[in-house]
Write a protein that holds these residues in place. Sequence first.
Motif, PDB file in Angstrom:
ATOM      1  N   TYR A  56       9.352   1.919   3.470  1.00 19.67           N
ATOM      2  CA  TYR A  56      10.154   1.998   4.688  1.00 19.67           C
ATOM      3  C   TYR A  56       9.598   3.045   5.651  1.00 19.67           C
ATOM      4  N   THR A  95       3.320   6.987   0.154  1.00 12.96           N
ATOM      5  CA  THR A  95       4.491   6.997   1.024  1.00 12.96           C
ATOM      6  C   THR A  95       5.353   5.770   0.758  1.00 12.96           C
ATOM      7  N   PRO A  96       6.670   5.896   0.913  1.00 11.14           N
ATOM      8  CA  PRO A  96       7.563   4.748   0.696  1.00 11.14           C
ATOM      9  C   PRO A  96       7.304   3.644   1.719  1.00 11.14           C
TER      10      PRO A  96
END
Length: 82
Positions: free
Chosen positions: A71, A68-69
């Motif tokens: 952010y 997952t990113p």
Amino acid sequence: MASNPYVKSVLWLVGFGGIGYGLMLLTEPSAEKIERIKASGSPGQYNADDKKKALFMQKLQEAATSSTPIYRQAANTDKKDN
């Protein structure tokens, strides 16, 4: 033969490569010097800035291993707490 640019290039390459290799061997620290450096930097001596840098590096490491990113990770951890 010395006026040939390819010969000159090879000679310069070998010369600078040899100097670089010699400097690498000359400046390589010994194992005991590395151990002394590690022993002198105990974790209790870290200031707040060093702790923030270590936390940032830890977050980057977690982001690098996760799919997952970064952010989205902060939003996901906030939702889990609630």
